[in-house]
Motif scaffolding. Structure first.
Motif, short mmCIF file in Angstrom:
data_model
loop_
_atom_site.label_atom_id
_atom_site.label_comp_id
_atom_site.label_asym_id
_atom_site.label_seq_id
_atom_site.Cartn_x
_atom_site.Cartn_y
_atom_site.Cartn_z
N GLU A 331 -28.53 -70.04 -55.90
CA GLU A 331 -28.93 -69.01 -56.85
C GLU A 331 -30.07 -69.49 -57.75
OE1 GLU A 331 -24.85 -69.69 -57.52
OE2 GLU A 331 -26.12 -71.38 -57.05
N GLY A 332 -30.69 -68.51 -58.43
CA GLY A 332 -31.68 -68.82 -59.44
C GLY A 332 -31.01 -69.23 -60.74
N ARG A 333 -31.82 -69.30 -61.80
CA ARG A 333 -31.29 -69.80 -63.07
C ARG A 333 -30.17 -68.93 -63.64
NH1 ARG A 333 -34.74 -73.60 -65.65
NH2 ARG A 333 -36.67 -73.98 -64.49
N LEU A 334 -30.30 -67.60 -63.53
CA LEU A 334 -29.28 -66.73 -64.08
C LEU A 334 -27.96 -66.91 -63.34
CD1 LEU A 334 -28.64 -64.53 -66.16
CD2 LEU A 334 -29.42 -62.82 -64.49
N GLY A 335 -28.02 -67.01 -62.02
CA GLY A 335 -26.81 -67.28 -61.26
C GLY A 335 -26.21 -68.64 -61.59
N ALA A 336 -27.09 -69.64 -61.79
CA ALA A 336 -26.60 -70.97 -62.15
C ALA A 336 -25.89 -70.95 -63.50
CB ALA A 336 -27.75 -71.96 -62.17
N LEU A 337 -26.39 -70.16 -64.45
CA LEU A 337 -25.74 -70.07 -65.75
C LEU A 337 -24.34 -69.49 -65.64
CD1 LEU A 337 -28.65 -68.93 -68.10
CD2 LEU A 337 -27.53 -71.18 -68.01
N ALA A 338 -24.14 -68.54 -64.71
CA ALA A 338 -22.79 -68.00 -64.49
C ALA A 338 -21.87 -69.09 -63.96
CB ALA A 338 -22.85 -66.82 -63.54
N SER A 339 -22.37 -69.91 -63.04
CA SER A 339 -21.57 -71.01 -62.51
C SER A 339 -21.24 -72.02 -63.60
CB SER A 339 -22.33 -71.72 -61.38
OG SER A 339 -22.57 -70.84 -60.30
N VAL A 378 -25.05 -80.46 -67.15
CA VAL A 378 -25.66 -79.21 -67.56
C VAL A 378 -24.85 -78.62 -68.70
CG1 VAL A 378 -26.45 -76.93 -66.84
CG2 VAL A 378 -26.43 -78.81 -65.20
N ALA A 379 -25.50 -78.33 -69.80
CA ALA A 379 -24.80 -77.82 -70.98
C ALA A 379 -24.68 -76.30 -70.93
CB ALA A 379 -25.54 -78.24 -72.26
N VAL A 380 -23.60 -75.80 -71.53
CA VAL A 380 -23.45 -74.37 -71.75
C VAL A 380 -24.46 -73.96 -72.82
CG1 VAL A 380 -21.91 -72.54 -72.55
CG2 VAL A 380 -21.02 -74.41 -71.13
N PRO A 381 -25.30 -72.95 -72.58
CA PRO A 381 -26.26 -72.54 -73.62
C PRO A 381 -25.55 -72.06 -74.88
CG PRO A 381 -26.85 -71.61 -71.49
CD PRO A 381 -25.49 -72.20 -71.33
N ALA A 382 -26.25 -72.20 -76.00
CA ALA A 382 -25.65 -71.81 -77.29
C ALA A 382 -25.62 -70.30 -77.48
CB ALA A 382 -26.44 -72.45 -78.43
N GLY A 383 -26.45 -69.56 -76.76
CA GLY A 383 -26.54 -68.12 -76.96
C GLY A 383 -25.33 -67.36 -76.46
N PRO A 384 -25.22 -66.08 -76.83
CA PRO A 384 -24.07 -65.28 -76.42
C PRO A 384 -24.15 -64.88 -74.95
CG PRO A 384 -25.62 -63.93 -77.63
CD PRO A 384 -26.13 -65.34 -77.71
N GLY A 385 -23.02 -64.46 -74.38
CA GLY A 385 -22.98 -64.07 -72.98
C GLY A 385 -23.29 -65.26 -72.10
N LEU A 386 -24.15 -65.06 -71.10
CA LEU A 386 -24.55 -66.16 -70.24
C LEU A 386 -25.57 -67.07 -70.91
CD1 LEU A 386 -24.79 -64.34 -66.79
CD2 LEU A 386 -22.94 -65.78 -67.67
N GLY A 387 -26.14 -66.63 -72.03
CA GLY A 387 -26.93 -67.53 -72.86
C GLY A 387 -28.42 -67.50 -72.68
N ALA A 388 -28.95 -66.56 -71.89
CA ALA A 388 -30.40 -66.51 -71.70
C ALA A 388 -30.83 -65.08 -71.42
CB ALA A 388 -30.83 -67.42 -70.56
N ASP A 389 -32.09 -64.77 -71.75
CA ASP A 389 -32.64 -63.44 -71.53
C ASP A 389 -33.65 -63.46 -70.39
OD1 ASP A 389 -31.26 -62.25 -73.72
OD2 ASP A 389 -32.73 -63.15 -75.10
#
Length: 402
Positions: A331-339, A378-389
């Motif tokens: 996956e791309g970055r958004l999919g990786a953030l879900a993982s 890999v850190a969990v982003p600080a932002g809400p939801g998956l952490g990125a726009d």
């Protein structure tokens, strides 16, 4: 503070954004009754394509371009949740076109009007459609992203919040053995990654040579292999035996999923687990594979079971004493953030390396910056939801429905 945030999950509200401060959360709870429930107003499915820097090659196929789908869940609170769907026609039968069609024409009408916080209801509405796991999972993930954004909390925290980061595993796709070893060395040097999944499923001698080359290049690395159902049973026996001697920790999907007897023989033969992946595409599939004695570990992919069904699979595996790790669909970055969000949320998955680095193989992305791999984690982003726009300029550049 934690109690207040969790209470917000169960209270219907219409707050456009809640920060992680106690007054803001309390204000959201106070406004709940007066403002009514948030509702899903629309669902988008946007096809996009990003070329790989080099093809991703493995026994079940080759990917030259990430022909993925951005799925967006819009709410009347002005909050939008996003997810990335990765088609795998050679595995699940889903294509980019089928995902776009199903999301737009079938799933969207089923979830529009629902409260995004009603994730179980959203899952139930989508689950009435047979198959189409990736399309259904994308709705689930986008709804969870919207929920996190509504509450001002990361999805990982909502799911359990066990750890702030996870160890990363990197997948090495087919190449000459020396080139695979060079890639492992480069990833280790640049990112600090020490766990590698080596793609196998070719001729046994080639596969053994590839794993040996990586082992000699990084003697201390943790290695496991994935044949993507590419071997015959005799080849699996020969290659698997040699790979176990080389110290691999697991062997994923060595032969055809339909060869139940052969899979049981291999599970009994090897001292390391046979991992279910293509045989583990839903809760029902996982239960059958475990009960049939065909697997001793599971690769869970949020891209095909979302967060809601993935939690059920995790619970089943914990109850049966079956190890589970978070896998990847390139996956791309958004999919990786879900993982990353799911892996870090739970004690069982947070301590096992998650396959979250292969977005680096893409020549571009819909996100900029996140996720960041540092010292092999890999850190969990600080932002809400998956952490990125989503970068709207990047989306405009890569989308295919203009």
């Amino acid at each position: 503070m934690q109690v207040l945030v969790l209470l917000g999950v169960f209270v219907r509200h219409n707050v456009r954004h809640v920060s992680l401060t106690e007054p803001a959360v309390t204000a959201g709870l106070d406004l709940a009754g007066a403002m009514g429930a948030v509702r899903i107003t629309a669902v988008e499915a946007i096809p996009f394509a990003v070329p790989y820097r080099r093809p991703a090659r493995f026994a079940s196929g080759q990917v030259d371009t990430a022909d993925n789908v951005l799925v967006r869940v819009h709410t009347d609170a002005g909050v939008v949740g996003s997810a990335e769907a990765q088609p795998r026609p050679y595995t699940y039968g889903e294509t980019q076109a089928s995902i776009v069609s199903l999301v737009r024409d079938v799933l969207a009408p089923r979830v529009v009007g629902l409260d995004p916080l009603a994730v179980e209801q959203i899952h139930a509405r989508c689950a009435t459609i047979a198959g189409n796991q990736v399309a259904r999972a994308s709705i689930d993930l986008a709804a969870w992203d919207a929920v996190g954004r509504l509450l001002g909390v990361s999805c990982s925290r909502l799911l359990g919040g066990f750890a702030p980061d996870v160890p990363a595993a990197h997948m090495l796709s087919f190449d000459e053995p020396a080139a695979m070893a060079e890639e492992a060395l480069a990833v280790h040097a640049e990112l600090g990654v020490t766990t590698f999944k080596v793609k196998v499923g070719r001729e046994p001698d080639v596969d053994v040579a590839a794993v040996r080359a990586v082992r000699e290049a990084l003697p201390a690395a943790a290695l496991y292999v994935d044949a993507n159902r590419g071997w015959s049973l005799p080849d699996a026996q020969r290659a698997g035996d040699a790979l176990v001697e080389l110290g691999v920790s697991a062997i994923e999907e060595p032969i055809a999923v339909e060869d139940h007897a052969g899979r049981r023989r291999l599970t009994e033969r090897w001292s390391v687990p046979l991992v279910g992946d293509e045989s583990a595409i839903s809760l029902d599939h996982v239960e059958r594979a475990i009960d049939g004695g065909e697997v001793r570990a599971i690769s869970l992919k949020t891209a095909r079971t979302g967060f809601t069904e993935s939690r059920r699979i995790l619970g089943l595996c914990l109850g049966r004493g079956v190890p589970i790790h978070v896998g990847s669909q390139y996956e791309g970055r958004l999919g990786a953030l879900a993982s990353v969000a799911f892996a870090a949320a739970h004690a069982e998955t947070a301590v096992r390396p998650a396959e979250v680095t292969n977005f680096l193989d893409l020549s571009g992305d819909l996100l900029a910056g996140l996720p960041v791999v540092r010292d092999g984690r890999v850190a969990v982003p600080a932002g809400p939801g998956l952490g990125a726009d989503v970068d709207e300029d990047a989306l405009h550049r890569y989308r295919e429905d203009r």
